[in-house]
Design a protein around this motif. Sequence first.
Motif, PDB file in Angstrom:
ATOM      1  N   SER A  23       0.826  -1.198   0.000  1.00 17.30           N
ATOM      2  CA  SER A  23       0.000   0.000   0.000  1.00 17.30           C
ATOM      3  C   SER A  23       0.864   1.253   0.000  1.00 17.30           C
ATOM      4  CB  SER A  23      -0.935   0.002   1.213  1.00 17.30           C
ATOM      5  OG  SER A  23      -1.699   1.177   1.252  1.00 17.30           O
ATOM      6  N   LEU A  24       1.948   1.238   0.771  1.00 16.53           N
ATOM      7  CA  LEU A  24       2.847   2.389   0.814  1.00 16.53           C
ATOM      8  C   LEU A  24       3.497   2.632  -0.543  1.00 16.53           C
ATOM      9  CD1 LEU A  24       4.215   4.630   2.408  1.00 16.53           C
ATOM     10  CD2 LEU A  24       5.917   2.953   3.172  1.00 16.53           C
ATOM     11  N   GLU A  36      -1.098  12.973   2.521  1.00 17.42           N
ATOM     12  CA  GLU A  36      -1.652  12.462   3.777  1.00 17.42           C
ATOM     13  C   GLU A  36      -1.886  10.950   3.750  1.00 17.42           C
ATOM     14  OE1 GLU A  36      -4.864  14.788   5.542  1.00 17.42           O
ATOM     15  OE2 GLU A  36      -4.144  16.489   4.343  1.00 17.42           O
ATOM     16  N   ASP A  37      -2.287  10.397   2.603  1.00 16.65           N
ATOM     17  CA  ASP A  37      -2.479   8.948   2.510  1.00 16.65           C
ATOM     18  C   ASP A  37      -1.157   8.205   2.720  1.00 16.65           C
ATOM     19  OD1 ASP A  37      -5.180   9.224   2.086  1.00 16.65           O
ATOM     20  OD2 ASP A  37      -5.087   8.850  -0.072  1.00 16.65           O
ATOM     21  N   VAL A  38      -0.081   8.771   2.205  1.00 15.21           N
ATOM     22  CA  VAL A  38       1.244   8.179   2.406  1.00 15.21           C
ATOM     23  C   VAL A  38       1.610   8.244   3.890  1.00 15.21           C
ATOM     24  CG1 VAL A  38       3.697   8.412   1.859  1.00 15.21           C
ATOM     25  CG2 VAL A  38       1.991   8.657   0.043  1.00 15.21           C
ATOM     26  N   ARG A  64       8.627   9.787   9.258  1.00 12.01           N
ATOM     27  CA  ARG A  64       8.149  10.189   7.926  1.00 12.01           C
ATOM     28  C   ARG A  64       6.693  10.627   7.984  1.00 12.01           C
ATOM     29  NH1 ARG A  64       8.047   6.200   2.643  1.00 12.01           N
ATOM     30  NH2 ARG A  64       7.057   7.681   1.211  1.00 12.01           N
ATOM     31  N   ALA A  65       5.875   9.850   8.689  1.00 14.22           N
ATOM     32  CA  ALA A  65       4.462  10.210   8.849  1.00 14.22           C
ATOM     33  C   ALA A  65       4.341  11.549   9.560  1.00 14.22           C
ATOM     34  CB  ALA A  65       3.718   9.122   9.623  1.00 14.22           C
ATOM     35  N   LEU A  66       5.118  11.741  10.603  1.00 10.69           N
ATOM     36  CA  LEU A  66       5.076  12.984  11.364  1.00 10.69           C
ATOM     37  C   LEU A  66       5.474  14.176  10.497  1.00 10.69           C
ATOM     38  CD1 LEU A  66       4.748  14.515  14.036  1.00 10.69           C
ATOM     39  CD2 LEU A  66       7.127  13.879  14.570  1.00 10.69           C
ATOM     40  N   ALA A  67       6.514  14.026   9.712  1.00  7.47           N
ATOM     41  CA  ALA A  67       6.974  15.133   8.859  1.00  7.47           C
ATOM     42  C   ALA A  67       5.895  15.547   7.865  1.00  7.47           C
ATOM     43  CB  ALA A  67       8.256  14.732   8.129  1.00  7.47           C
TER      44      ALA A  67
END
Length: 143
Positions: A23-24, A36-38, A64-67
Amino acid sequence: HNLGNCYRDVGDFDKSADCLSKSLSLSTAAFGDDHEDVADTCHCLAVTMTSRCELDDAIPLFERALAVRRKKLVGQDTNIASSLYNLAVVFQMKGQWNNAMRYCKEALKIQRLSLGDDNPVTSRTLECIGNIHKDRRDFENAL
């Protein structure tokens, strides 16, 4: 990434990681790195890696999500706090209490502004802060 989350919820972490990794890759190819989906898929994969105790793999995914979330979300968004909290938990598990405390306190600030002091999510973060103090053997501040 919902299928990957379902596999994680039933304890099949290998299938969860496979689904979320695919998915990523697909999300990144379709939307680019700063979407945002990533960020959501990175976060979900990091949760799975944490469940597998693959903490060194989870950290860069949470970061990575936080950034992306800091870049794309407005103000004191609870998704930012979620990434911060989960980073705190990973660092606590690794015994890196200074990092854990820093992330916990930042998450708590957002949660108090967004959710209030009486919210269970805010309470969970306060509990985490107490546990970090306990892990440090700083019992006076743990209370």
